[in-house]
Every structure is written in structure tokens, then in C-alpha cells.
Design a protein around this motif. Structure first.
Motif, PDB file in Angstrom:
ATOM      1  N   GLU A 166      12.469 -22.109  32.173  1.00 16.55           N
ATOM      2  CA  GLU A 166      11.916 -20.758  32.050  1.00 16.55           C
ATOM      3  C   GLU A 166      10.409 -20.895  31.921  1.00 16.55           C
ATOM      4  OE1 GLU A 166      11.842 -17.145  28.833  1.00 16.55           O
ATOM      5  OE2 GLU A 166      13.818 -17.898  29.445  1.00 16.55           O
ATOM      6  N   LEU A 167       9.694 -20.276  32.832  1.00 18.33           N
ATOM      7  CA  LEU A 167       8.237 -20.388  32.865  1.00 18.33           C
ATOM      8  C   LEU A 167       7.590 -19.046  32.548  1.00 18.33           C
ATOM      9  CD1 LEU A 167       7.888 -22.494  36.153  1.00 18.33           C
ATOM     10  CD2 LEU A 167       8.107 -23.329  33.795  1.00 18.33           C
TER      11      LEU A 167
ATOM     12  N   ILE B 225      10.109  -9.120  39.204  1.00 18.10           N
ATOM     13  CA  ILE B 225       9.892  -9.537  37.819  1.00 18.10           C
ATOM     14  C   ILE B 225       9.402  -8.385  36.959  1.00 18.10           C
ATOM     15  CG2 ILE B 225       8.638 -11.120  36.310  1.00 18.10           C
ATOM     16  CD1 ILE B 225      10.714 -12.443  38.138  1.00 18.10           C
ATOM     17  N   CYS B 226       8.532  -7.553  37.507  1.00 17.74           N
ATOM     18  CA  CYS B 226       8.008  -6.415  36.734  1.00 17.74           C
ATOM     19  C   CYS B 226       7.526  -5.328  37.671  1.00 17.74           C
ATOM     20  CB  CYS B 226       6.859  -6.855  35.812  1.00 17.74           C
ATOM     21  SG  CYS B 226       5.292  -7.085  36.699  1.00 17.74           S
TER      22      CYS B 226
ATOM     23  N   TYR C 153       4.406 -12.654  32.298  1.00 19.91           N
ATOM     24  CA  TYR C 153       5.822 -12.332  32.377  1.00 19.91           C
ATOM     25  C   TYR C 153       6.645 -13.617  32.419  1.00 19.91           C
ATOM     26  CZ  TYR C 153       3.468  -8.125  33.972  1.00 19.91           C
ATOM     27  OH  TYR C 153       2.611  -7.054  34.070  1.00 19.91           O
ATOM     28  N   SER C 154       7.879 -13.506  31.945  1.00 23.96           N
ATOM     29  CA  SER C 154       8.797 -14.648  31.963  1.00 23.96           C
ATOM     30  C   SER C 154       9.444 -14.788  33.334  1.00 23.96           C
ATOM     31  CB  SER C 154       9.882 -14.466  30.897  1.00 23.96           C
ATOM     32  OG  SER C 154       9.316 -14.491  29.602  1.00 23.96           O
ATOM     33  N   LEU C 155       9.557 -16.032  33.783  1.00 24.90           N
ATOM     34  CA  LEU C 155      10.248 -16.347  35.029  1.00 24.90           C
ATOM     35  C   LEU C 155      11.542 -17.069  34.666  1.00 24.90           C
ATOM     36  CD1 LEU C 155       7.227 -17.720  37.106  1.00 24.90           C
ATOM     37  CD2 LEU C 155       8.155 -15.395  37.103  1.00 24.90           C
ATOM     38  N   PRO C 156      12.704 -16.486  34.950  1.00 23.29           N
ATOM     39  CA  PRO C 156      13.984 -17.113  34.578  1.00 23.29           C
ATOM     40  C   PRO C 156      14.155 -18.490  35.221  1.00 23.29           C
ATOM     41  CG  PRO C 156      14.295 -14.825  35.250  1.00 23.29           C
ATOM     42  CD  PRO C 156      12.892 -15.180  35.600  1.00 23.29           C
TER      43      PRO C 156
ATOM     44  N   ILE D  49       0.626 -20.401  36.049  1.00 21.53           N
ATOM     45  CA  ILE D  49       2.035 -20.522  35.666  1.00 21.53           C
ATOM     46  C   ILE D  49       2.115 -21.678  34.676  1.00 21.53           C
ATOM     47  CG2 ILE D  49       4.368 -21.087  36.433  1.00 21.53           C
ATOM     48  CD1 ILE D  49       3.757 -19.842  39.100  1.00 21.53           C
ATOM     49  N   THR D  50       2.889 -21.515  33.601  1.00 20.42           N
ATOM     50  CA  THR D  50       2.967 -22.561  32.588  1.00 20.42           C
ATOM     51  C   THR D  50       4.369 -22.659  32.002  1.00 20.42           C
ATOM     52  OG1 THR D  50       2.026 -23.374  30.502  1.00 20.42           O
ATOM     53  CG2 THR D  50       2.255 -20.991  30.748  1.00 20.42           C
TER      54      THR D  50
END
Length: 669
Positions: free
Chosen positions: A328-329, A349-350, A362-365, A398-399
Motif C-alpha cells: 500500500e503506497l 482513486i479520488c 491518497y492511498s494506493l491499494p 509516491i512513497t
């Protein structure tokens, strides 16, 4: 008439039976009575929508009540055990002025027609108190539910002696007799949500401090200039607006209708992807080889791209290293402009509205990050000269919390994948149209005064505002015929980027015009140069804005001994290579907001080139100097869009921005 201000036939029947027909009721069925009553001509007497249940009427002044009925009809008003009568004129218009009363209530107001023994219109739960008209553009319109600490504020909004009225948006070519809609509401956790935050916090303090019912008659519309709120007659008196007024004489209501329909289509395109682009454009395998490129972060303005309004799709392909795959990023887009939707590997995503988010991460699954090659797609509404991603670059990445991939550099983009957005003429910004539909109909409702927050839409013409703003104030006062009604207003907050060097500023010039308006009688200005936000034209701390307006009211209107203004520039004297600046409104003494040395002062010599200067407090003065200017001739403070400044008085109110050279012949004049 609305249901809240008109007795229906059934309600009138019930009232009639109870007070006058009890004997007849014994002998006659209710059905027969209702059938008989339906033949009586109810509904001829009307009052403007500004009258309703739960209203506040102005104390300590004759109270105007007016409306329409059949010509030459006797109209009587029963209020607080007093009865006042009049006869309608040849056009059926009527007005009475109820005797002045002290604060109190609740009361009931009944309107009688001719000799009828029962009221044809009735209002209940009426308070006598102080009514304030709250007007302006979006920062006055900004709702409590959008303000700082909204959830707590709404939860605690139990103020039964505060009443709220929101005039419905309406633009008209000619002055109207009635507003399009609105009704008075008791201030509670439900009604307060959509109320003006500034006006509510203003009312709350006055209600608490003065122990008097407060009515807020809100008439606001975001994104509007002062000209829209001024009458045609007054606008024609100034060469600044006269030509524009005459040019608009060719407008018809058909223009308004078409623009309103186009506006619906406009936002439908913005919020709802067309041509199935949301299904195709975000896909990883889309061929975007013929798309144009821009280096991000940047905006269309930065790249001198021809003006464009519409939907633009952006795409960027990134490669995830092995140690980030399947996790999850978090993705951070920095500060995208306007409304946008974000897609990652084809999944939405949003979807934001009006850039409401303060941060854009935002969270990336994990299920979307399994492959090395990933495609980011952004659908963005490019409107009003915007478009793109604002710097700084370090906000685009991205992290996984430890590792970071930059999203700067080349992004593909393509226009015209969706229908063209209709051109919107924004007729609500045209001169006079809001005065006609949203101010004229509420005159001459009895009021205590005005609170006003506007100016953003006039920021590019600060010199004109010197004339236009006082002109509108005078216009309203003349038409209300209540003398020099108090007019309290908010100066523009700090906004946009901080300039590293002294420079010219449209926003500073507009603030100057607002300060100059203090020469008008019975006016007060709340300075909020410390409350703004660089990237938000709608700063959320409306609580303090309302409080500062209330302080002005307490001092100017309610004669309380309070400090209501920050230090105000009075003049200066040159002392060698120094300038000594003199202030009024110093309160208990000058100070700095953060305890640090003074910031925000600049001085210039005869070449009129300004340099940041050292400044120290000396009693009620500030002494300013710099080694770069040996013979200073001018001094400025907080003269910028978003100045770094910290001078206050001991009461915590900020010094009002100024320049000593304001009367020089500027290029803009």
C-alpha cells in the motif's frame, strides 16, 4: 406566499371557528364550513418573503411592514397588543410603521383585511432585537460547515435568540419588489450549517455580549464585484461605471436563462466524464504517443499555452522498484489546480470538488501496485486561467514510507477529448443585477446596520474601488432612509505567494482603497492581514473575522469601551536617515505578534526603490531605517499580496497595511 407566512384556508377556518363560530359549529358540520369558506377570497393580501415566522424586527425604531392587496383596501396590523391601519393605494400597495419597541418577544403579528374578523396572514415567534444585513462575495457566503472546527461549532450552535435568513440568489435587470426565496430560521444545529460563518460568529458575540436578539439578513453571492450590488441610478453617476451600464441595456432575461442552462451543462461536464474517457484514458495500454508534454510541476501559464477552458487529461508512466511492489503506497500530487480526478492503473482513486482538500495525498491499494510499470492519469478541469500542478516539486511523489519516487518531469497531456465547455457569461457579476434581485426587495426592512466582506473580485482595479465602494455604501444608506447606518466591513486577507522583495501589489492597492473608505461616516474596518492562507482565498478562521467585526459594532454602535482596531497609520516624520511612523489605535501599546523583531516595513529614497528596513517600536511610533537608503522619502508596511508582517497592539489586533506614498501619481492611475 410561503407556507410559513400564509394561513391556508383550512388554518383560517380553524381560527374563524374557534373565535367566532362556536355556536354555528354545534349545528353545522366542519365539511360544510370549509366548503363555504372556499368561496371567500383569501390570499389577496401578500407580504414580501422577508417577513416570516421566527423573524427579528428592529428595536427602538419605527418598524416598516408592507405588502400588496386589492386597491383601496383597509389593512390592519395587530402586533404586541397594538393595532395599526392603512389603506392600499391605487396600485394595491400598502405600508404601515409599527411603533418602536424595546428588545423582547416572542410576539405574534396578524394582518387583517377590511372588516374580516380573522387574520389573513399571521406570523409567530417574532423577536424584537437588532437586524444586521450581511452581504458581499464568497468569504461572507462561506458557510459554518466549511469553517475551521466546523463539527464542534455546529454541535454547540444553540442560540434561540439568533435568527438567520438567507436571501436566495437572484439576478435581475430591473429592481424587484420581492426576493426569489428565503425564510427566517431559529439558529440551531441544523440551520447554522449553511449560514454565513462570518455573520454567525459576529451574531454570536453580539448576542452574548449585548444580551439582545440578533437577526442576520444574509444577501451574498460568491465571485461578485461591488458594481453588481449597486443600483443603476447610482452607477450612472460615475464615469467608471456609466459606459458599462449603458452597454448592458441590450440584455434581456433570455440571456440570463440561457446562461443558467449553459451553467448546468458546464458543471455536468466538469463533474461527469464524457465520451467514456474515464473508462479508456486511464488504462495502462492506452497509446499516448501523440500527446503533448509538459514538465511538472508547472501550470499552463508558466508555459504560455494559449488560453483554454475545458477538461484536460494528464498521464505519466512510472516504474516501481521491486521493494515497493505489492505494498500500500501513498501518492502526493502536490497542488493540482481546480477540480480533478485521480486514477492509478485504471482505477479511480479520488474525485475532488473545488480543490477542497488542503493536502492532495491518497492511498494506493496494494492490489494496484503489483506490477512494475504503473500509469497515473489525472482528469482536470482547466478553468479561469488555471491548469497544471503548482510547485514545489518536492510535493509530487509516491512513497511507501521509506522509499520515494518523484513524479516531477515530463507528463503527457491532451485537450478536447470531451465536449467543449459552454462559455459562461457570469451575468451575476454584471452591474446592478444583484442589487435589483437581492437588495432592493428587502428595503426598507428595519435594520441596525451592515456587515460586508468583498473586494477579491475588484482587486485588479483598486483605484476604481476608492470610488465604487463608498458609492455603494451611500447608495444603500440613502435608500434605507435610516440615516448613516453603521457599515462595518472586512479588509482583504493576506493571500498568494510571499514576495521576497518589496514590490507592487493589486491586493495591497485594494486594501488601501478599503482603508480610505474609513473617511466615510460611521464606518469600521476589520483588518485580517494575519488570518489569510497563501493557497486558499477562503481562509477558514471565520471565527476571528466575526469577532473583529463584532468588536467594531460594540465600539461604534453599542458604545462599549473596547479596542476595536489595530494600529492605524497617522503620518511620518523624517529624522536624518530614519523615518518615524506615527499611529493611532495603539490601544495599550504597540507590540509584535510573535515576540520577534518587526517585519514588513520598507523605505525608499527619491528614486522610489523600496528596500526592506529595520524597524523598532518607540512608544506609539515605529522608527524605520536601512543602510541602503540615506535620505528616505517614503515608507510602506505590509504592502504585498501576502506580506510577512507582525505589528500589533497589546490587544492583539494587527496593524493596518499602508504606504505613505499613496498620493503619488502611479502608473495605474
Amino acid at each position: 406566499m410561503t407556507e410559513q407566512r400564509r394561513l391556508t384556508k383550512q388554518t383560517t377556518a380553524k381560527y374563524y371557528i374557534k373565535k367566532h363560530l362556536s355556536d354555528w359549529f354545534i349545528k353545522t358540520s366542519l365539511t360544510a364550513i370549509l366548503a363555504a369558506i372556499t368561496t371567500i377570497g383569501f390570499g389577496q393580501v401578500t407580504l414580501p418573503k422577508v417577513f416570516s415566522d421566527h423573524m427579528v424586527l428592529q428595536r427602538n425604531t419605527d418598524i416598516p411592514v408592507w405588502g400588496n392587496a386589492a386597491p383601496k383596501t383597509e389593512i390592519s396590523i395587530q402586533f404586541a397588543e397594538r393595532r395599526t391601519s392603512t389603506i392600499t393605494d391605487a396600485e394595491g400597495k400598502w405600508m404601515v410603521k409599527l411603533p418602536r419597541m424595546q428588545a423582547g418577544g416572542p410576539y405574534k403579528l396578524e394582518v387583517f383585511e377590511g372588516k374580516k374578523p380573522f387574520p389573513v396572514v399571521q406570523f409567530e415567534d417574532i423577536l424584537i432585537g437588532d437586524v444586521w444585513v450581511a452581504s458581499g462575495q464568497s468569504n461572507m457566503e462561506w458557510q459554518v460547515q466549511q469553517a475551521m472546527n466546523a463539527e464542534t461549532e455546529i454541535k454547540n450552535a444553540h442560540f434561540p435568540s439568533i435568527r438567520l435568513f438567507n436571501v436566495a440568489h437572484d439576478k435581475q435587470l430591473t429592481p424587484q419588489e420581492d426576493i426569489a426565496g428565503g425564510t427566517w430560521a431559529v439558529c440551531d444545529t441544523s440551520s447554522v450549517k449553511e449560514a454565513s460563518a462570518v455573520a454567525y460568529f459576529f451574531a454570536r458575540q453580539l448576542n452574548t455580549e449585548m444580551n439582545v436578539p440578533i437577526g442576520i439578513l444574509q444577501s451574498t453571492w460568491g465571485g461578485t464585484p461591488v458594481e453588481a450590488w449597486t443600483s443603476r441610478e447610482m452607477s450612472l453617476s460615475s464615469p467608471i461605471t456609466r459606459e458599462h451600464i449603458l452597454m448592458n441595456d441590450s440584455l434581456t432575461t433570455d440571456h440570463f436563462v440561457k446562461d443558467s442552462l449553459d451553467l448546468i451543462r458546464f458543471w455536468d461536464i466538469v463533474y461527469n466524464p464524457k465520451n467514456k474517457t474515464d473508462k479508456t484514458i486511464p488504462k495502462k495500454n492506452l497509446d499516448d504517443s501523440d500527446w503533448d508534454e509538459l514538465n511538472m510541476p508547472s501550470t499552463f501559464k508558466d508555459w504560455n499555452i494559449p488560453p483554454y477552458e475545458g477538461m484536460v487529461w494528464f498521464r505519466k508512466t512510472v516504474a516501481l522498484p521491486d521493494n515497493m511492489r505489492g505494498k500500500e503506497l501513498t501518492i502526493n500530487l502536490g497542488h493540482p489546480e481546480m477540480n480533478y480526478s485521480l486514477y492509478f492503473n485504471g482505477t479511480e482513486i479520488c474525485k475532488t470538488v473545488w480543490n477542497a482538500n488542503k493536502t492532495h495525498h491518497y492511498s494506493l491499494p496494494a492490489k494496484l501496485t503489483k506490477s512494475g510499470k504503473c500509469v497515473i492519469a489525472v482528469r482536470m478541469a482547466v478553468l479561469w486561467g488555471g491548469g497544471g500542478f503548482n510547485p514545489p516539486a518536492e510535493n509530487m511523489y509516491i512513497t511507501d514510507g521509506e522509499n520515494k519516487i518523484s513524479l516531477t518531469g515530463a507528463w503527457k497531456y491532451k485537450k478536447d477529448l470531451e465536449p467543449t465547455i459552454p462559455k459562461i457569461y457570469n451575468y451575476h457579476q454584471y452591474p446592478n443585477v444583484l442589487y435589483n434581485g437581492m437588495i432592493n426587495p428587502i428595503i426598507p426592512y428595519g435594520i441596525k446596520g451592515f456587515i460586508w466582506y468583498q473586494g477579491e473580485n475588484n482587486a485588479e482595479a483598486g483605484y476604481d474601488y476608492r470610488t465604487l465602494f463608498p458609492m455603494m455604501i451611500n447608495d444603500w444608506r440613502v435608500r434605507w432612509q435610516q440615516g448613516y447606518l453603521p457599515f462595518l466591513y472586512v479588509q482583504l486577507a493576506n493571500y498568494m505567494k510571499t514576495s521576497p522583495e518589496p514590490s507592487e501589489s493589486d491586493w495591497a492597492a485594494l486594501r488601501e482603497a478599503q482603508t480610505m473608505t474609513l473617511t466615510q461616516p460611521n464606518t469600521g474596518m476589520a483588518c485580517i492581514i494575519d488570518l489569510g492562507e497563501a493557497d486558499n482565498i477562503h481562509p477558514t478562521n471565520k471565527q476571528e473575522v466575526g469577532r473583529r467585526l463584532a468588536l467594531l459594532a460594540e465600539k461604534l454602535v453599542y458604545n462599549k469601551n473596547v479596542q476595536a482596531s489595530g494600529p492605524l497609520y497617522k503620518g511620518y516624520t523624517v529624522e536624518g536617515n530614519q523615518i518615524r511612523v506615527h499611529f493611532t489605535e495603539t490601544g495599550s501599546g504597540l507590540s509584535t505578534r510573535d515576540g520577534l523583531p518587526l517585519k514588513g516595513f520598507a523605505i525608499a529614497g527619491s528614486d522610489h526603490k523600496f528596500y526592506w528596513a529595520n524597524a523598532v517600536i518607540d512608544g506609539n511610533d515605529v522608527v524605520v531605517s536601512t543602510d541602503k537608503v540615506t535620505n528616505p522619502v517614503a515608507v510602506r508596511y505590509a504592502w504585498a499580496d501576502n506580506p510577512e508582517c507582525n505589528l500589533i497592539n497589546q490587544e492583539g489586533l494587527p496593524a493596518i497595511p499602508f504606504r505613505s506614498d499613496s498620493n503619488r501619481k502611479d502608473k495605474e492611475q
